[in-house]
Design an enzyme around this catalytic site. Structure first.
Site, PDB file in Angstrom:
ATOM      1  N   ARG A 136       2.527   7.157  -3.024  1.00 37.61           N
ATOM      2  CA  ARG A 136       2.292   5.726  -3.240  1.00 37.61           C
ATOM      3  C   ARG A 136       3.480   4.951  -2.689  1.00 37.61           C
ATOM      4  O   ARG A 136       4.519   5.518  -2.353  1.00 37.61           O
ATOM      5  CB  ARG A 136       2.097   5.422  -4.730  1.00 37.61           C
ATOM      6  CG  ARG A 136       3.133   6.044  -5.632  1.00 37.61           C
ATOM      7  CD  ARG A 136       3.474   5.223  -6.808  1.00 37.61           C
ATOM      8  NE  ARG A 136       4.039   3.933  -6.442  1.00 37.61           N
ATOM      9  CZ  ARG A 136       5.295   3.765  -6.020  1.00 37.61           C
ATOM     10  NH1 ARG A 136       6.114   4.805  -5.874  1.00 37.61           N
ATOM     11  NH2 ARG A 136       5.733   2.564  -5.716  1.00 37.61           N
ATOM     12  N   ALA A 185       3.576   1.268  -0.152  1.00 36.24           N
ATOM     13  CA  ALA A 185       2.925   0.951   1.127  1.00 36.24           C
ATOM     14  C   ALA A 185       3.554   1.674   2.324  1.00 36.24           C
ATOM     15  O   ALA A 185       2.846   2.310   3.106  1.00 36.24           O
ATOM     16  CB  ALA A 185       2.915  -0.562   1.344  1.00 36.24           C
ATOM     17  N   ASP A 201       2.602  -5.024  -0.736  1.00 37.16           N
ATOM     18  CA  ASP A 201       1.610  -4.154  -0.099  1.00 37.16           C
ATOM     19  C   ASP A 201       0.870  -4.867   1.021  1.00 37.16           C
ATOM     20  O   ASP A 201       0.342  -4.220   1.912  1.00 37.16           O
ATOM     21  CB  ASP A 201       0.621  -3.655  -1.151  1.00 37.16           C
ATOM     22  CG  ASP A 201       1.263  -2.644  -2.091  1.00 37.16           C
ATOM     23  OD1 ASP A 201       1.132  -1.438  -1.821  1.00 37.16           O
ATOM     24  OD2 ASP A 201       1.917  -3.052  -3.065  1.00 37.16           O
ATOM     25  N   GLN A 238       5.155   2.732 -13.150  1.00 31.09           N
ATOM     26  CA  GLN A 238       5.986   3.093 -11.996  1.00 31.09           C
ATOM     27  C   GLN A 238       7.441   2.677 -12.194  1.00 31.09           C
ATOM     28  O   GLN A 238       8.349   3.347 -11.703  1.00 31.09           O
ATOM     29  CB  GLN A 238       5.432   2.442 -10.721  1.00 31.09           C
ATOM     30  CG  GLN A 238       4.074   2.958 -10.289  1.00 31.09           C
ATOM     31  CD  GLN A 238       2.955   2.048 -10.760  1.00 31.09           C
ATOM     32  OE1 GLN A 238       3.057   1.407 -11.814  1.00 31.09           O
ATOM     33  NE2 GLN A 238       1.872   1.965  -9.995  1.00 31.09           N
TER      34      GLN A 238
END
Length: 364
Positions: A51, A53, A244, A203
């Site tokens: 994960r 971008a 992102d 996260q």
């Protein structure tokens, strides 16, 4: 193991697979997975084993190269090779809709292959390997430049509020939003960090806090709903977040909750900075209303981190993975080519050049 030394994505032995650090296992376990089948590559992206971008872009480049090697091994040549490579690229690019780097990296490799129509499969595969490695190398170089530009915006001892994870795990090295912090630590410019836990996938708690602690950074973990108190107390001099996708007008998609941080920062007069490479800028996307937002399984809210579900069975859940921060709330967007300030329509176009970072818009 220091975060900047972690190799989160690499080619496997013989370049017949891609090896990834399984981020769903952190911080308690450091586990590497090896994937070679298309469905396993898609699963790794969708389940957030890989994960961030930029990291997804690097992973996608390596994956398509490995898949092209398999097509060559099956004896495909000419139009048949090109068609199957294009098909597999579309499947890979469709794994997650919001992060533009995924489609950007796939498009970069498929365009390289299409430009070599008439060449042997072996020659095309060799060229795709070069392209995939270039994406990885360029990302590392971009992260360093972003980190340097970001570090120029703060001074030693400043408090930084982060949301989600945009460090080495999400990129190739240093990271985007965490890049200035880690670079500052290396260069004797220490910064204090308040890391949002980042519900529902945590996260910030699992990844950002781990990376910064490993690097010796002064980091304090907070729940997302504590950000207002931290800002009100004057403990934060800047907010650093990743991205992102950035629309042409500066509207920015990032992990859910980012827009709330931006609103709080505006209220308390704290600069709000978005950090990311120009590859995340999609000049063909006019504004945030045109950015597709991934919707995830509601069980991430009900039961993911609990021994027993913490919400009643059957309750309706709304679980968008991202939100869009309006450009009016953003102080500046920090790219590898410099610090872009309002009006973003002009500054982003100047930073990206005529074509922009993303060559193709993904429709919602």
């Amino acid at each position: 193991m220091k975060p900047c030394e972690v190799v989160n994505v690499r080619l496997g032995a013989g370049e017949g697979s891609v090896v990834l650090l399984d981020q769903t296992q952190l911080p308690n376990r450091v586990v590497y997975r090896e994937v070679s089948a298309l469905e396993d590559m898609v699963e790794a992206i969708q389940t957030l084993r890989v994960r961030g971008a930029p990291a997804i872009g690097v992973f996608a480049g390596y994956c398509l190269y490995v898949l092209a090697r398999q097509l060559e091994g099956r004896g495909l040549e000419g139009p048949a090779f090109q068609r199957e490579l294009e098909r597999q690229g579309e499947v890979l690019a469709g794994a997650r809709p919001t992060a533009v780097n995924l489609a950007w990296a796939v498009g970069r490799l498929t365009r390289r292959a299409a430009a070599m129509a008439g060449a042997t499969a072996g020659d095309i595969v060799s060229a795709l390997g070069e392209e995939a490695r270039a994406i990885r190398r360029e990302d590392e170089e971009m992260c360093l430049r972003i980190a340097e530009h970001g570090l120029s915006l703060v001074k030693a001892g400043d408090g930084i509020l982060t949301h989600c994870n945009a460090g080495p795990l999400a990129t190739s090295k240093y990271g985007t939003a965490l890049g200035p912090i880690l670079l500052g630590q290396e260069r004797g410019v220490p910064l204090r960090v308040y890391a949002d836990e980042t519900r529902p996938l945590l996260q910030g708690a699992r990844l950002t806090a781990w990376e910064l602690q490993q690097a010796g950074v002064d980091v304090t973990l907070i729940c997302d709903n504590m950000a207002s108190m931290v800002l009100k107390n004057g403990w934060v001099q800047a907010c650093f977040v990743g991205c992102d996708r950035v629309a042409a007008n500066g509207d920015t998609a990032n992990k859910i909750g980012t827009s709330g941080v931006a609103i709080l920062a505006r209220h308390y007069g704290v600069p709000f900075y978005v950090l990311g490479p120009t590859s995340t800028v999609d000049l063909s996307c006019p504004d945030g209303d045109h950015i597709p937002i991934e919707q995830r399984d509601g069980e991430e809210l009900r039961s993911l981190w609990y021994r027993e579900p913490m919400a009643p069975a059957g309750v309706r859940c709304y679980n968008p993975a991202f939100d869009v921060t309006d450009h009016s709330l953003i102080t500046a967007i920090v790219t590898e080519r410099g610090v872009c300030r309002p009006p973003f329509v002009q500054s982003l176009r100047a930073a990206c050049g005529a074509e922009g970072g993303a060559k193709k818009q993904i429709s919602p």
